[in-house]
Structure formats: structure tokens, C-alpha cells
Design a protein around this motif. Structure first.
Motif, mmCIF file in Angstrom:
data_model
loop_
_atom_site.group_PDB
_atom_site.id
_atom_site.type_symbol
_atom_site.label_atom_id
_atom_site.label_comp_id
_atom_site.label_asym_id
_atom_site.label_seq_id
_atom_site.Cartn_x
_atom_site.Cartn_y
_atom_site.Cartn_z
ATOM 1 N N GLU A 160 0.841 -1.206 0.000
ATOM 2 C CA GLU A 160 0.000 0.000 0.000
ATOM 3 C C GLU A 160 0.869 1.247 0.000
ATOM 4 O OE1 GLU A 160 -2.397 -0.568 3.438
ATOM 5 O OE2 GLU A 160 -3.796 -1.935 2.450
ATOM 6 N N GLY A 161 1.963 1.192 0.784
ATOM 7 C CA GLY A 161 2.896 2.320 0.815
ATOM 8 C C GLY A 161 3.529 2.558 -0.541
ATOM 9 N N VAL A 162 3.846 1.482 -1.230
ATOM 10 C CA VAL A 162 4.428 1.605 -2.571
ATOM 11 C C VAL A 162 3.424 2.269 -3.514
ATOM 12 C CG1 VAL A 162 5.218 0.311 -4.606
ATOM 13 C CG2 VAL A 162 6.046 -0.318 -2.325
ATOM 14 N N GLU A 163 2.163 1.859 -3.425
ATOM 15 C CA GLU A 163 1.138 2.463 -4.301
ATOM 16 C C GLU A 163 0.971 3.946 -4.019
ATOM 17 O OE1 GLU A 163 -0.160 1.022 -6.914
ATOM 18 O OE2 GLU A 163 0.968 -0.760 -6.368
ATOM 19 N N ARG A 164 0.966 4.287 -2.722
ATOM 20 C CA ARG A 164 0.821 5.709 -2.376
ATOM 21 C C ARG A 164 2.019 6.500 -2.899
ATOM 22 N NH1 ARG A 164 -1.495 3.664 2.424
ATOM 23 N NH2 ARG A 164 0.544 3.571 3.412
ATOM 24 N N ALA A 165 3.201 5.922 -2.727
ATOM 25 C CA ALA A 165 4.418 6.601 -3.193
ATOM 26 C C ALA A 165 4.421 6.719 -4.722
ATOM 27 C CB ALA A 165 5.650 5.840 -2.713
ATOM 28 N N LEU A 166 3.976 5.663 -5.363
ATOM 29 C CA LEU A 166 3.922 5.646 -6.834
ATOM 30 C C LEU A 166 3.047 6.794 -7.350
ATOM 31 C CD1 LEU A 166 5.147 3.765 -9.007
ATOM 32 C CD2 LEU A 166 3.024 2.457 -8.950
ATOM 33 N N ALA A 167 1.956 7.028 -6.643
ATOM 34 C CA ALA A 167 1.020 8.085 -7.060
ATOM 35 C C ALA A 167 1.629 9.476 -6.910
ATOM 36 C CB ALA A 167 -0.266 7.989 -6.246
ATOM 37 N N GLN A 168 2.703 9.574 -6.095
ATOM 38 C CA GLN A 168 3.327 10.883 -5.889
ATOM 39 C C GLN A 168 4.471 11.166 -6.854
ATOM 40 O OE1 GLN A 168 3.984 11.954 -1.638
ATOM 41 N NE2 GLN A 168 2.950 10.017 -1.228
ATOM 42 N N LEU A 169 4.862 10.176 -7.617
ATOM 43 C CA LEU A 169 5.932 10.384 -8.593
ATOM 44 C C LEU A 169 5.420 11.217 -9.759
ATOM 45 C CD1 LEU A 169 7.558 6.825 -8.910
ATOM 46 C CD2 LEU A 169 8.256 8.714 -7.437
ATOM 47 N N SER A 170 6.349 11.728 -10.551
ATOM 48 C CA SER A 170 5.934 12.427 -11.768
ATOM 49 C C SER A 170 5.302 11.402 -12.709
ATOM 50 C CB SER A 170 7.147 13.077 -12.437
ATOM 51 O OG SER A 170 7.985 12.085 -12.983
ATOM 52 N N ALA A 171 4.481 11.902 -13.630
ATOM 53 C CA ALA A 171 3.776 10.995 -14.542
ATOM 54 C C ALA A 171 4.748 10.138 -15.340
ATOM 55 C CB ALA A 171 2.885 11.810 -15.484
ATOM 56 N N VAL A 172 5.848 10.738 -15.768
ATOM 57 C CA VAL A 172 6.784 9.984 -16.607
ATOM 58 C C VAL A 172 7.544 8.945 -15.788
ATOM 59 C CG1 VAL A 172 8.697 11.646 -16.433
ATOM 60 C CG2 VAL A 172 8.521 10.177 -18.425
ATOM 61 N N GLN A 173 7.917 9.289 -14.563
ATOM 62 C CA GLN A 173 8.598 8.309 -13.707
ATOM 63 C C GLN A 173 7.670 7.134 -13.398
ATOM 64 O OE1 GLN A 173 9.997 10.491 -10.287
ATOM 65 N NE2 GLN A 173 11.895 11.124 -11.305
ATOM 66 N N ARG A 174 6.422 7.447 -13.113
ATOM 67 C CA ARG A 174 5.448 6.393 -12.812
ATOM 68 C C ARG A 174 5.259 5.482 -14.028
ATOM 69 N NH1 ARG A 174 1.810 9.370 -10.380
ATOM 70 N NH2 ARG A 174 0.615 9.914 -12.219
ATOM 71 N N ALA A 175 5.140 6.099 -15.195
ATOM 72 C CA ALA A 175 4.955 5.308 -16.416
ATOM 73 C C ALA A 175 6.155 4.399 -16.656
ATOM 74 C CB ALA A 175 4.742 6.243 -17.608
ATOM 75 N N VAL A 176 7.351 4.927 -16.469
ATOM 76 C CA VAL A 176 8.556 4.125 -16.698
ATOM 77 C C VAL A 176 8.619 2.963 -15.704
ATOM 78 C CG1 VAL A 176 11.079 4.128 -16.557
ATOM 79 C CG2 VAL A 176 9.918 5.965 -17.768
ATOM 80 N N LEU A 177 8.351 3.233 -14.449
ATOM 81 C CA LEU A 177 8.397 2.172 -13.434
ATOM 82 C C LEU A 177 7.360 1.088 -13.707
ATOM 83 C CD1 LEU A 177 8.978 4.209 -10.157
ATOM 84 C CD2 LEU A 177 10.516 2.525 -11.124
#
Lengths: 74, 196
Positions: free
Chosen positions: B124-141
Motif C-alpha cells: 500500500e505504501g508503494v502504491e501511495r508513493a507511486l502516485a506521488q511520482l511524476s507521470a513519466v517516472q510512474r509510467a517508466v516504473l
């Protein structure tokens, strides 16, 4: 001495595992059927738009021809 | 790409399109869900993705290109939706709030309840953190780890050099680690961390 890097590595592994886990989500059973209907409707819309464009062009061509003939007569 | 499709080409492509929907729908749903962090409007957005593909289909010849293009559509649709929601200032419902689904995502269902709870909280923490990344970083990950796309494929999807993809991946992971603020860990081996 190596405990701290090992712990860091384990945390990295844990984060990687969490990232690799795709969320559970099911595609609705009727999704493909609904989509094909929407695609067909979208296509019909495109055909209708193309026909409208051709009709408009034909009308413009007719008007230009009529004006051209009228100018020559004058 | 968004040009209208001729009736003949559309009719000829219907069978192919239906097969593509069948094959790629799970990917479209799960990637959209991970990028958006919410199930709200997921059906409509997935449909939008496929309709964009449908209109562009006559221009494609190779399956690999369709797959890459579909990923690009999914990323663009997700980013457009996030921008729209940001404008409307609608908070996203975290995936982590949908507790019942997370049971399915735990890799070791036989482990004891405490370990499962810890893993779930971490996820859950990973998902919350993922949502705080920039759109491009999230897409790449998401494309790299969840979808197992190569650097080359991600570069093609996002229209950026491979080196930039690697940079976003590295910085995204660093930022994610900072956001998670990991304190305790469990043993295990991630699939692709060695490549980073």
C-alpha cells in the motif's frame, strides 16, 4: 560490516516485488462486445462525416461552375 | 493517426481488431489502473484507448508496432485523465483502499497473518508513493517492472532516448524509496533489480 548493505538490498528487492505485482482487475465480460458496437458507431460517424465533406465539395464545385458559366455569358 | 478510417478498411480490420481487444484488454485495464491509482471510470478509459487504436489500425502492419502504440495510447490516456482530475481537484482513491483485492496480490498466501499484513502495508505504501511520482517516472516504473517492457520498448512508447528511460527509472526508484521511507525489510529476491 556487510549487514547494512544487505538490509538495503533486501529493501530494494521488496520494493521491486511490490512494483512487479500488477493490481487485480478483471475485464468486464461484455467489454469486447460493447467496444465493437462503439467502434462500429465511430466508423459510421466517420463515413457520415466523409459523405458530408464530399457533398459540400460537390456543392462548392457546382457553384463555382455555375458562376464561371454565368461570367462567360456576361 | 486520428484520421477517419475508410469503411472498407474498417470492415477488413474488424476481425483483427476483435482479436487485439481479446489479447490486450487485460494489459490495458491493469496498466491504466496502476497509472491512475483508481478504478473510477476505468471501463470508459479502456474503451477510449481501444477506439483510438481502432482508428489508427489501418496504418499498422506489424503486431509489435500495434503493441507499442497501444502502450503509448494507454500512457497518454492516463496522463490526460490525471490532468483532468487535477484540474477538477478530485482526490484519487488509492488502490490501497481496495483492501479485498490486495489479498490476491500477495505472493505467499500461506504465510502467517502478521507477515501478510506487513507485506500488504508495504505494498500500500508503494502504491501511495507511486502516485506521488511524476507521470513519466510512474509510467517508466510501471512499464518496466509490472509490464516487463525493455528499455528499448519503453523508449519507443514514451518517445524518448533509452538513456533518458534509464535515468527516469533510476530516479523514480530513488524517489520511491525516499517516499516509502523503508525501515524494516523481509528477505526475497526481486526479478529485475539486478538490472538497475
Amino acid at each position: 560490516v556487510t549487514q547494512e548493505p544487505d538490509l538495503q538490498r533486501m529493501e530494494e528487492d521488496r520494493m521491486t516485488r511490490a512494483l512487479e505485482q500488477a493490481p487485480a482487475v478483471a475485464v468486464p465480460a461484455d467489454f469486447a462486445a460493447r467496444l465493437m458496437v462503439a467502434a462500429a458507431a465511430s466508423n459510421r460517424g466517420s463515413v457520415a462525416w466523409e459523405m458530408a465533406e464530399w457533398i459540400a465539395l460537390a456543392q462548392l464545385g457546382g457553384i463555382a461552375l455555375w458562376r464561371g458559366l454565368a461570367w462567360r455569358r456576361a | 493517426v486520428e484520421e477517419p478510417v475508410s469503411p472498407v478498411a474498417a470492415a477488413a480490420g474488424d476481425t483483427r481488431f476483435a482479436a487485439l481487444v481479446e489479447e490486450h484488454a487485460p494489459m490495458v485495464f491493469r496498466t491504466l489502473l496502476r497509472l491512475l491509482g483508481t478504478r473510477e471510470g476505468l471501463d470508459d478509459l479502456a474503451q477510449d484507448c481501444f477506439l483510438r487504436l481502432y482508428r489508427a489500425l489501418p496504418a499498422f502492419r506489424g503486431e509489435a508496432l500495434v503493441s507499442t502504440y497501444l502502450y503509448r495510447i494507454v500512457v497518454n490516456v492516463a496522463q490526460d485523465e490525471l490532468r483532468r482530475r487535477h484540474r477538477e481537484e478530485r482526490p484519487l482513491t488509492s488502490l490501497a483502499d481496495e483492501a479485498e483485492d490486495w489479498g490476491d496480490r500477495l505472493r505467499h498466501p500461506s504465510r502467517n497473518a502478521e507477515e501478510q499484513l506487513l507485506e500488504r502495508e508495504f505494498a500500500e505504501g508503494v502504491e501511495r508513493a507511486l502516485a506521488q511520482l511524476s507521470a513519466v517516472q510512474r509510467a517508466v516504473l510501471v512499464l518496466y517492472h509490472q509490464e516487463e517492457r525493455s528499455y528499448e520498448q519503453i523508449a519507443a512508447v514514451l518517445g524518448m532516448p533509452i538513456g533518458t528511460v534509464r535515468t527516469h527509472l533510476h530516479r523514480g526508484r530513488v524517489r520511491l524509496r525516499e517516499l516509502i521511507g523503508t525501515g524494516s525489510g523481509k528477505t526475497g529476491s526481486g526479478r529485475r533489480e539486478a538490472a538497475l
